[in-house]
Enzyme design. Sequence first.
Site, PDB file in Angstrom:
ATOM      1  N   ASP A 152       1.185  -1.316  -0.244  1.00  0.00           N
ATOM      2  CA  ASP A 152      -0.227  -0.184  -0.209  1.00  0.00           C
ATOM      3  C   ASP A 152       1.259   1.333  -0.320  1.00  0.00           C
ATOM      4  O   ASP A 152       2.175   1.182   1.129  1.00  0.00           O
ATOM      5  CB  ASP A 152      -0.955  -0.073   1.365  1.00  0.00           C
ATOM      6  CG  ASP A 152      -1.896  -0.779   1.173  1.00  0.00           C
ATOM      7  OD1 ASP A 152      -2.460  -1.477   0.160  1.00  0.00           O
ATOM      8  OD2 ASP A 152      -2.246  -1.086   2.547  1.00  0.00           O
ATOM      9  N   LYS A 153       0.713   2.195  -0.695  1.00  0.00           N
ATOM     10  CA  LYS A 153       0.691   3.166  -0.467  1.00  0.00           C
ATOM     11  C   LYS A 153       1.856   4.056   1.168  1.00  0.00           C
ATOM     12  O   LYS A 153       3.065   4.140   0.973  1.00  0.00           O
ATOM     13  CB  LYS A 153      -0.112   4.763  -0.713  1.00  0.00           C
ATOM     14  CG  LYS A 153       0.257   5.811  -0.929  1.00  0.00           C
ATOM     15  CD  LYS A 153      -0.600   7.622  -1.367  1.00  0.00           C
ATOM     16  CE  LYS A 153       0.472   8.256  -1.304  1.00  0.00           C
ATOM     17  NZ  LYS A 153      -0.757   9.623  -0.885  1.00  0.00           N
TER      18      LYS A 153
END
Length: 344
Positions: A152-153
């Site tokens: 994830d970011k």
Amino acid sequence: MQENNPQDLENDELYEHYRFTAGSGQEPLRVDKFLMNFVENATRNKVQQAAKAGNVLVNDVAVKSNYKVKPNDVVRVVLAHPPHENLLVAEDIPLDIVYEDDTVIVVNKSAGMVVHPGHGNYSGTLVNGLIHHIENLPTNSNERPGLVHRIDKDTSGLLVVAKTEFAMAHLSKQFFDRTTERLYYALVWGHMDEDEGKIEGHIGRSLKNRLQMSVFPDGDFGKHAVTHFKVLERLTYVTLVQCKLETGRTHQIRAHFKHIGHTLFNDERYGGDDILKGTTFTKYKQFVQNCFKTLPRQALHAKTLGFTHPTTGEFMQFNSEVPEDISNCLEKWRTYSENSKDID
């Protein structure tokens, strides 16, 4: 989500940007509200403008924004230009390269960097940097150069990227067969009593909030998911755990730990940015807020990555340091825990 001129639709080639199939239990819901549940950063006005321009299709027929979505409807958004994530642009972005040879590259991704372009993030991603660093990266079925997995970011840590078609196929099979090794460090809310354990439960998109993943009873929705954990450190109202992924579902660790009542610390999407455990004292609340400022993201780091090299057959293992924001947050909790013991 920009609209087209309706008169131009017959002459232009339309590109699909979104496709969603309503579940069998879908209650009648306006299509503009339906799309807002699915599409990140969408506003009702944008969706309504797109529908007005004929860009919103249900079962391949253009509909108005007040159309009521029914079970099994296929809702699509089509526009005159290709999705931005398919228009990859090489960008000279500094990459923290841990290892590289002719076949693979291992990168330590910083928190805040999106792995591949998507809606709302068309530049500055890891893929933009990779295609500047390496020419002719192979693509997978989703047109994502070199990627065989992602994080994830706002999760930091290690990723392996394939530099050849053979390496991509070989690594993809390893992830599918679950022969890779992936260890994460996570700081979670609450005191975990067990020293180690296993979280098991199907993971699928939440029926209430489409930006979250939820854990469902076996067989109902989602895909089988297993996370093994080991407690590393208990710090009064939070616990540092090591997580070993047996499967690799979207938001797996985040969804699994929320499911067992130990949401990741400062995980905004899953409610970990609220003070979930502790006292009502103002000083404690200020302390936690300071921790949130120190670590302005979910406390999750992909620390160890192991895989079999596609050409040499050697099992390679890489380890990354816990990033400074997590380390500083842990130090704050250690100090707090020590002071709490002194008071007791």
